[in-house]
Structures are given as structure tokens and as C-alpha cells.
Design a protein around this motif. Structure first.
Motif, PDB file in Angstrom:
ATOM      1  N   LYS A   7       0.832  -1.204   0.000  1.00 37.89           N
ATOM      2  CA  LYS A   7       0.000   0.000   0.000  1.00 37.89           C
ATOM      3  C   LYS A   7       0.868   1.256   0.000  1.00 37.89           C
ATOM      4  N   ARG A   8       1.996   1.183   0.675  1.00 39.16           N
ATOM      5  CA  ARG A   8       2.891   2.339   0.717  1.00 39.16           C
ATOM      6  C   ARG A   8       3.769   2.434  -0.533  1.00 39.16           C
ATOM      7  N   ALA A   9       3.836   1.344  -1.280  1.00 38.80           N
ATOM      8  CA  ALA A   9       4.676   1.288  -2.491  1.00 38.80           C
ATOM      9  C   ALA A   9       6.142   1.553  -2.168  1.00 38.80           C
ATOM     10  N   ASP A  10       6.581   1.027  -1.029  1.00 31.27           N
ATOM     11  CA  ASP A  10       7.981   1.161  -0.619  1.00 31.27           C
ATOM     12  C   ASP A  10       8.733  -0.092  -1.062  1.00 31.27           C
ATOM     13  N   LYS A  11       9.646   0.078  -2.006  1.00 29.28           N
ATOM     14  CA  LYS A  11      10.319  -1.072  -2.610  1.00 29.28           C
ATOM     15  C   LYS A  11      11.162  -1.842  -1.605  1.00 29.28           C
ATOM     16  N   LEU A  12      11.884  -1.109  -0.746  1.00 31.57           N
ATOM     17  CA  LEU A  12      12.734  -1.779   0.248  1.00 31.57           C
ATOM     18  C   LEU A  12      11.901  -2.591   1.225  1.00 31.57           C
ATOM     19  N   LEU A  13      10.800  -2.002   1.708  1.00 28.59           N
ATOM     20  CA  LEU A  13       9.926  -2.726   2.642  1.00 28.59           C
ATOM     21  C   LEU A  13       9.292  -3.944   1.981  1.00 28.59           C
ATOM     22  N   ILE A  14       8.889  -3.791   0.726  1.00 29.00           N
ATOM     23  CA  ILE A  14       8.270  -4.920   0.020  1.00 29.00           C
ATOM     24  C   ILE A  14       9.265  -6.068  -0.096  1.00 29.00           C
ATOM     25  N   ASP A  15      10.479  -5.756  -0.519  1.00 31.88           N
ATOM     26  CA  ASP A  15      11.496  -6.804  -0.649  1.00 31.88           C
ATOM     27  C   ASP A  15      11.805  -7.441   0.701  1.00 31.88           C
ATOM     28  N   MET A  16      11.895  -6.621   1.751  1.00 34.94           N
ATOM     29  CA  MET A  16      12.251  -7.136   3.071  1.00 34.94           C
ATOM     30  C   MET A  16      11.174  -8.075   3.601  1.00 34.94           C
ATOM     31  N   PHE A  17       9.919  -7.634   3.590  1.00 34.41           N
ATOM     32  CA  PHE A  17       8.846  -8.470   4.142  1.00 34.41           C
ATOM     33  C   PHE A  17       8.558  -9.678   3.251  1.00 34.41           C
ATOM     34  N   ALA A  18       8.750  -9.529   1.945  1.00 35.33           N
ATOM     35  CA  ALA A  18       8.580 -10.691   1.066  1.00 35.33           C
ATOM     36  C   ALA A  18       9.626 -11.751   1.380  1.00 35.33           C
ATOM     37  N   THR A  19      10.867 -11.314   1.572  1.00 37.71           N
ATOM     38  CA  THR A  19      11.935 -12.262   1.906  1.00 37.71           C
ATOM     39  C   THR A  19      11.671 -12.935   3.248  1.00 37.71           C
ATOM     40  N   LEU A  20      11.270 -12.152   4.244  1.00 39.06           N
ATOM     41  CA  LEU A  20      10.997 -12.718   5.573  1.00 39.06           C
ATOM     42  C   LEU A  20       9.797 -13.662   5.534  1.00 39.06           C
ATOM     43  N   SER A  21       8.807 -13.344   4.713  1.00 39.83           N
ATOM     44  CA  SER A  21       7.647 -14.236   4.592  1.00 39.83           C
ATOM     45  C   SER A  21       8.055 -15.563   3.960  1.00 39.83           C
ATOM     46  N   VAL A  22       8.874 -15.479   2.896  1.00 43.02           N
ATOM     47  CA  VAL A  22       9.346 -16.717   2.263  1.00 43.02           C
ATOM     48  C   VAL A  22      10.204 -17.518   3.225  1.00 43.02           C
ATOM     49  N   LEU A  23      11.032 -16.819   3.992  1.00 47.73           N
ATOM     50  CA  LEU A  23      11.876 -17.498   4.973  1.00 47.73           C
ATOM     51  C   LEU A  23      11.014 -18.246   6.002  1.00 47.73           C
ATOM     52  N   THR A  24       9.971 -17.591   6.489  1.00 52.96           N
ATOM     53  CA  THR A  24       9.077 -18.243   7.460  1.00 52.96           C
ATOM     54  C   THR A  24       8.336 -19.411   6.819  1.00 52.96           C
ATOM     55  N   LEU A  25       7.903 -19.234   5.572  1.00 57.07           N
ATOM     56  CA  LEU A  25       7.223 -20.325   4.880  1.00 57.07           C
ATOM     57  C   LEU A  25       8.147 -21.527   4.705  1.00 57.07           C
ATOM     58  N   LEU A  26       9.390 -21.270   4.344  1.00 59.28           N
ATOM     59  CA  LEU A  26      10.346 -22.368   4.220  1.00 59.28           C
ATOM     60  C   LEU A  26      10.603 -23.032   5.569  1.00 59.28           C
ATOM     61  N   ASN A  27      10.570 -22.238   6.632  1.00 51.66           N
ATOM     62  CA  ASN A  27      10.715 -22.802   7.974  1.00 51.66           C
ATOM     63  C   ASN A  27       9.560 -23.742   8.284  1.00 51.66           C
ATOM     64  N   ILE A  28       8.371 -23.358   7.848  1.00 48.08           N
ATOM     65  CA  ILE A  28       7.209 -24.233   8.049  1.00 48.08           C
ATOM     66  C   ILE A  28       7.370 -25.525   7.251  1.00 48.08           C
ATOM     67  N   ILE A  29       7.802 -25.386   5.999  1.00 44.01           N
ATOM     68  CA  ILE A  29       7.992 -26.577   5.159  1.00 44.01           C
ATOM     69  C   ILE A  29       9.045 -27.496   5.762  1.00 44.01           C
ATOM     70  N   ALA A  30      10.068 -26.883   6.359  1.00 48.85           N
ATOM     71  CA  ALA A  30      11.150 -27.680   6.930  1.00 48.85           C
ATOM     72  C   ALA A  30      10.679 -28.529   8.108  1.00 48.85           C
ATOM     73  N   GLN A  31       9.563 -28.161   8.727  1.00 40.92           N
ATOM     74  CA  GLN A  31       9.061 -28.946   9.857  1.00 40.92           C
ATOM     75  C   GLN A  31       8.345 -30.218   9.404  1.00 40.92           C
TER      76      GLN A  31
END
Length: 699
Positions: free
Chosen positions: A347-371
Motif C-alpha cells: 500500500k505504501r509502495a515502498d520497494k525496500l519494505l516490500i522486498d524485506m517483508f517478502a523475503t521474511l515471509s518466504v523465509l518463514t514459509l520455508l521454515n514451516i515446510i522444513a518442519q
């Protein structure tokens, strides 16, 4: 005449006004943005007498736009090192004062001058006295504000420490009275922080307030109450942090709140799920404040977000390591929080924030898959992907801390993959991981090339990486080919695939522009190419089934050499790529190519004779013919550009060939072969002489 002079005067006045207007418009263009279009017109009006209309050329419309109000943030005052140290002195001396008072009370107690009750009362009096002294200084405007804030903080610290000592050490205060006093002091600390708006004071209040959970633990309170208190304290302090935009206080409070929850959770294994949820709640509060206080393109704040997220993920995994279902639930909730933050970033169209939260979301998702019940190879691949994603994010936004951490992590993982992983079977997870690591390295290098066309900080560092990265990628590719060669090629053909790739890749590298491959890769590829050439020269024996392949590889190497020499003389792609060097050393490089070619041809005839492909006489004739052919070519090229040294090399080769014919070939060859070889060489010599004499005549 009077009217004409009056008209001229008016025209002069109008021209002067027009020049002034243009100057003002130019000033506005340089300092503000504009929106309205106002036509510039020249009108001549008369007041008392009628003046004939003066025809003027239509002027261009001047685009004048209203200034758009922009939100300006006050620039933070940059303090010198001396000023920073001076402002820190009151806090340092306040800590020294508190420690001195505490040690003095202990000394008096050791000598039996004061009872425990009197010491606690004296401590509370000191706390109140410091607060009153600070209030008096502010009221009367005496002394520095920094000193007054230090006194407020000292009053808070002394009160909390005296309360803890009275309840735990001296047993003067009942536990519940101590709890009430501690809560009163915490309320006082938050209130003072809210009023004064000093970030150091807020951080001090948060840090000292988090001593209360240890008192509660000593009182054997319900662990759920302790956890709720820590979360509520952190949430309450956000009021102060939001009002005064205190980002450092947010990070300090988050760090010590997580530490308090982690320490308390070690004493209550039966409430592990609650503490994991408490840490997640704490993280959600942190996310809300982070998004509220976030400033665009703040790399330091982005690095702090990434760090705290990794810490929270690690703690949750550590707490629930033996509870798979509970861990999946908590990780799912955390993924939901990150997804919500990602939506806000969109919503803010902040590229750095989008990349950061997208990466952290993928990281958490991979953590879930790893379980889930998956193999170790898949988990390792997920780890590689996560580290690569973090590195891409850090390089893209130039986040230095993440760049170092993720760069070291990815390097270690890549070295492990290339050292211990195999490419057998072909369709295996290990093989896929190795290919993906090479693709990731190529992707990183593509990002480095892209940064060359964008303004990037630390440009020298980026340029250095662009020189260092291609050799690493080249080495990784050769290592992969070597593994494929040994895994899938027949034993008698081992290494020939690698040797062929080295020759072809060297030809391709020198064709590419230096801006794409850096400055080090051509030297590395050329060195490896020359080293393999020496191996082929020395190694004569091969399996009978590999003779044809060995000859083809040798032909490939000499073909690459002559293709490069031909390009130099035709001033082709390679010449243009390295013109600064080649233009000065074309003659020397050509001489080296001629000598290497003779050595190579001698080696080729020896190899073929060794494996009974040709007899000894044929090998002798071919060696002699090759000398005369190379000599002829040297003389021809030397005449074309008047290269004296190259001409001398050609003449020297001719004499060497003649001496070889007289003193060696005559004794080794029978009369038929001798006759044929002499006729052929004589014809070649006459042709060369004719060409050389023709060139000299033209000169």
C-alpha cells in the motif's frame, strides 16, 4: 513628437517590467514546482491621453505552477565527538554516583552503623531527593537540561534497585509491597519519559523496568502473569516511542524484552507454548511500531528488522523444537503477521519494505515446510535458498550488515556443496542443489553488473567484486564440469570433456567485453588454458580407444590459438576488446604464436608416430614441412606490416629448416621420400622468395 517620445518611454518601461518578470519566473522555476499556466501579455494603456496601440509579437506562454507543499522533516543536528562525549558526562557521573552511594551504604552496614530498614529508607529518600532536585533545576532553570534528565533517570534507577534489595536481599519489604512500589516507579518512569521525550531516558526506563520480572520470578508468581507483564510493559512504552519517534529505544526495548522472556521461559518448561506466543505477540507489537516509525529507504532500520525477525524465528524454533504441531501453529501465525506487514508495504509502495517483508515471509514459509517430514537434502536446499534470498536483498538495497552475514553464510554453504556433493545420480537433490548454486552465483553477478548502471554507494567495493566474481563463477563451472566428466564419461575418455570446455570457454571469454567479465578472468582462463596445453604436451600415452578424441582435442587447442592470432591481425573482436595492450605487442604475440605452433606440430607428429598412426619417415617430413610453412607465414606477415623482429624469426626458421634437412633428414629418409620432400620444400621456398622480392620491389 511628444506623443512618439511618450510612447517610446512607455515601451522602455514595459520592456524593463518584462525583464523583471522573466527573472522572477526563472527564480521560481529553480526553487519550486508549478501548476497554473499564466499567459504573459503586453498591454499598453493610456491614462489621460489616447495612445495608439502598439503591435507586439505574441509571446510564449510562461508556465507558472503553484508550489506544492511538501512535508519537511527537521534535520537532526550533527554533533561532534567532543559534544557527544560532553553530553554523555552527566549520565556517566550519575551511574558513578549511584554506585558510590550503594557501596557506601554497604560499607556502613558492614560496620553496623545502620540497620537494614534505615538503609532502605535512606535509599528511597535519595531517590525522591534526586527527582526533587531535577524538578527544582527545571523550575528555576538552573543548570543543564541533560543533568536534570540524568537526575530523573537516577531517581528511577535508585528506586527500582532499593525496592529489589529491600525485598530480596534484606527482606525488609514484603514481596507485595515491593511489587506495588516497583509498579509505582515504573509508572513514574514511563510518565517522565513521556513528558521529557529523551530517548536515552526512555531506553533506561525500559531496561530497568525489565528487572521486575526477575522479582516476580523470585516471588514464584504464575509464569503467565510474568509473560503478560513483559508484553504489556513493552506495549505501554510504545506510547512514548510513538510520540517522540524514538527508534533506538524501540530496538533496545525489544532486545531486552525478548531476553527477559527467553530467560524466564527456561524455568518453566511446562509453559513453553505460552512463552512462544508471548514472543510472537511482542514481535507483532514491534512490527506495528516499526511500520509507524519507518522512514523510506532506511537501510539501518531494515537491517534491524531482519535481525529481530531471525532472532524471533530462532527462539520460537528452539522453544518448540519437540512440539511439531504447536510449532507449525505459531509459525503460521507469524507468517500471517508478516503477510499483513507485506500488504501494508504494498500500500505504501515502498520497494525496500516490500522486498524485506517478502523475503521474511518466504523465509518463514520455508521454515514451516522444513518442519514437515522431508529429507535432509531438501532442508539443506531450503537453507541455501534462504541465505541466497537474504544476500540478494542486501545487495539490492546495499544493506551492509546483511551483506556480510548472508554473504559469509552463502559462501560457506556453496563451498560445502562443491566439496561434498555429487552429481550422481543425474536426477538427484544433490545435483539440483549444485546447479542451483551455480545459477545463484550467475544471478548475483548479473545484479553486480546492473549496479554499474545505477548510482550505488561504495562504488569501489562493487567494482572490486565485479573483478573477483567472474573467476569464482568460472571456477565453480569448471568444478561442475570436472564432476560430470568423472561421473559420466568412460574411464578412457576422462578429462577430455573438461579440456575441451576449457579451450572453448577461453575463446569465448576473450571475445566478451571486459566490462562483462572483469579484469581477472581473462588471465585466469588463459593460465588454465596454458596449463592444460602443457599437460597435453607432456602426456603422450592415452588409451587406444581415446586416440581420435585426443587428436581432436589437440587440434582444438591449436585452432583456438590461431583463431586468436588471426583476430589480432584482422583487428577483430578480440583486438578491439584489448586494443590498448595488443596494439603495442602484436608483433611479440605473433612471434610467440609461431614458436608455440612449431612446438605443437612437433608434438602432434610425435604423438601420432607413438601410436603407430604414421611412420617415422612421415613424422620427419611433416616436422620439416611445418618449419617451412611457419617460416613462410612469418615472413609473409612481417612483410605485410614491416615487422623486423618477426622477419628475423622467419629467416631463422628457414635456416633451421635447411640445417635440419641437410644434417638430419638426409640420413633418416630413403631416396624416394627424400626426393619428394626436397621437391616440395624447394617449391615452397621459391614461392616465398618470389613473394618477398615482390614486396621489396613494391616498397
Amino acid at each position: 513628437m511628444e506623443k512618439d517620445s511618450e510612447m517610446l518611454e512607455r515601451i522602455d518601461v514595459l520592456e524593463q517590467e518584462l525583464r523583471t518578470l522573466r527573472a522572477e519566473v526563472q527564480h521560481l522555476k529553480e526553487h519550486t514546482k508549478f501548476e497554473k499556466v499564466v499567459p504573459a501579455q503586453n498591454k499598453v494603456t493610456s491614462t489621460s491621453t489616447s495612445v495608439p496601440a502598439v503591435k507586439t509579437q505574441p509571446k510564449e506562454q510562461l508556465v507558472i505552477k503553484q508550489p506544492i507543499p511538501q512535508e519537511t522533516t527537521p534535520k537532526k543536528e550533527q554533533r561532534s565527538l567532543e559534544e557527544t562525549f560532553t553530553r554523555a558526562l552527566p549520565r556517566i557521573f550519575m551511574v558513578i554516583l549511584v554506585l558510590g552511594v550503594l557501596w557506601g551504604l554497604k560499607l556502613v552496614s558492614d560496620y553496623g552503623f545502620l540497620s537494614d530498614s534505615v538503609k532502605i529508607i535512606a535509599g528511597f529518600m535519595l531517590s525522591v531527593g534526586l527527582a526533587v532536585c531535577a524538578y527544582w533545576m527545571e523550575k528555576k532553570q538552573k543548570g543543564s537540561r541533560v543533568v536534570a534528565l540524568s537526575l530523573y533517570g537516577g531517581a528511577f534507577i535508585v528506586g527500582i534497585l532499593v525496592t529489589a534489595a529491600g525485598a530480596i536481599i534484606y527482606d525488609v519489604l514484603s514481596l507485595y509491597v515491593a511489587l506495588v512500589l516497583a509498579l509505582i516507579y515504573i509508572i513514574y518512569g514511563v510518565f517522565i519519559s513521556y513528558l521529557k521525550g529523551n530517548e536515552a531516558l526512555t531506553a533506561l526506563v525500559v531496561f530497568t523496568s525489565l528487572l521486575l520480572p526477575y522479582l516476580l520470578e523470585y516471588m514464584e508468581f504464575n509464569p503467565m502473569i510474568i509473560g503478560i507483564f513483559i508484553v504489556l510493559l513493552f506495549a505501554t512504552v510504545q506510547i512514548v516511542i510513538w510520540k517522540h519517534k524514538q527508534r533506538k529505544a524501540l530496538y533496545i526495548g525489544m532486545a531486552f524484552s525478548i531476553l527477559a522472556l527467553a530467560i524466564v521461559s527456561t524455568f518453566h518448561n511446562e509453559q513453553i507454548l505460552f512463552f512462544a506466543l508471548a514472543i510472537l505477540t511482542l514481535y507483532c507489537v514491534f512490527l506495528v511500531s516499526y511500520l509507524r516509525l519507518y522512514t523510506s529507504k532506511s537501510k539501518r532500520n531494515a537491517s534491524m528488522l531482519f535481525t529481530f525477525t531471525i532472532i524471533v524465528l530462532s527462539l520460537i524454533n528452539g522453544l518448540l523444537i519437540n512440539k511439531d504441531m504447536e510449532l507449525l501453529i505459531v509459525l503460521g501465525l507469524m507468517l500471517g503477521a508478516l503477510a499483513g506487514a507485506l500488504y501494508i508495504a504494498f500500500k505504501r509502495a515502498d520497494k525496500l519494505l516490500i522486498d524485506m517483508f517478502a523475503t521474511l515471509s518466504v523465509l518463514t514459509l520455508l521454515n514451516i515446510i522444513a518442519q514437515l517430514n522431508i529429507s535432509q537434502e531438501v532442508m539443506f536446499l531450503l537453507l541455501v535458498v534462504v541465505s541466497f534470498a537474504g544476500l540478494i536483498l542486501a545487495v539490492k538495497h546495499d544493506i551492509i550488515f546483511m551483506k556480510w552475514v548472508k554473504g559469509i553464510t552463502f559462501s560457506i554453504l556453496a563451498i560445502y556443496v562443491f566439496t561434498f556433493y555429487s552429481v550422481q545420480p543425474f536426477f538427484s537433490m544433490e545435483h539440483v542443489t549444485m546447479v542451483l548454486v551455480i545459477a545463484m552465483l550467475a544471478g548475483l553477478y548479473a545484479m553486480l553488473l546492473q549496479s554499474n548502471r545505477e548510482p550505488v554507494e561504495n562504488k569501489e567495493w562493487i567494482i572490486g567484486l565485479r573483478d573477483l566474481f567472474p573467476p569464482l563463477l568460472y571456477a565453480a563451472g569448471l568444478l561442475y564440469i570436472w564432476k560430470l566428466d568423472w561421473a559420466y564419461m568412460p574411464m578412457h575418455l576422462t578429462n577430455f570433456l573438461l579440456f575441451s570446455v576449457i579451450a572453448i570457454s577461453f575463446a569465448g571469454i576473450v571475445i566478451l567485453k571486459q566490462s562483462l567479465i572483469g579484469r581477472l578472468l581473462p588471465f585466469l582462463a588463459g593460465g588454465i588454458y596454458g596449463f592444460v596445453w602443457l599437460i597435453l604436451l607432456v602426456n603422450t600415452w592415452v588409451d587406444e580407444r581415446a586416440i581420435v578424441v585426443a587428436i581432436l582435442v589437440r587440434i582444438l587447442y591449436i585452432a583456438v590459438l590461431w583463431a586468436i592470432v588471426a583476430d589480432l591481425w584482422k583487428q577483430g573482436i578480440i583486438y578491439k576488446n584489448y586494443e590498448a595492450f595488443i596494439a603495442r605487442y602484436t608483433e611479440q604475440l605473433t612471434i610467440a604464436g609461431m614458436i608455440i605452433s612449431i612446438i605443437w606440430l612437433f608434438n602432434m607428429t610425435h604423438f601420432m608416430n607413438y601410436h603407430d598412426l604414421i611412420n617415422w619417415s612421415t613424422a620427419v617430413i611433416l616436422n620439416t614441412v611445418s618449419i617451412f610453412v611457419i617460416a613462410s607465414l612469418s615472413l609473409f606477415l612481417a612483410a605485410k606490416r614491416s615487422y623486423r623482429n618477426l622477419k628475423l624469426v622467419g629467416i631463422g626458421l628457414l635456416f633451421f629448416g635447411i640445417i635440419k634437412m641437410i644434417f638430419f633428414d638426409l640420413s633418416e629418409l630413403d631416396i624416394l621420400i627424400r626426393s619428394i620432400s626436397f621437391i616440395a620444400i624447394g617449391a615452397i621456398g621459391l614461392f616465398i622468395s618470389n613473394k618477398l622480392l615482390g614486396k621489396d620491389k613494391e616498397g
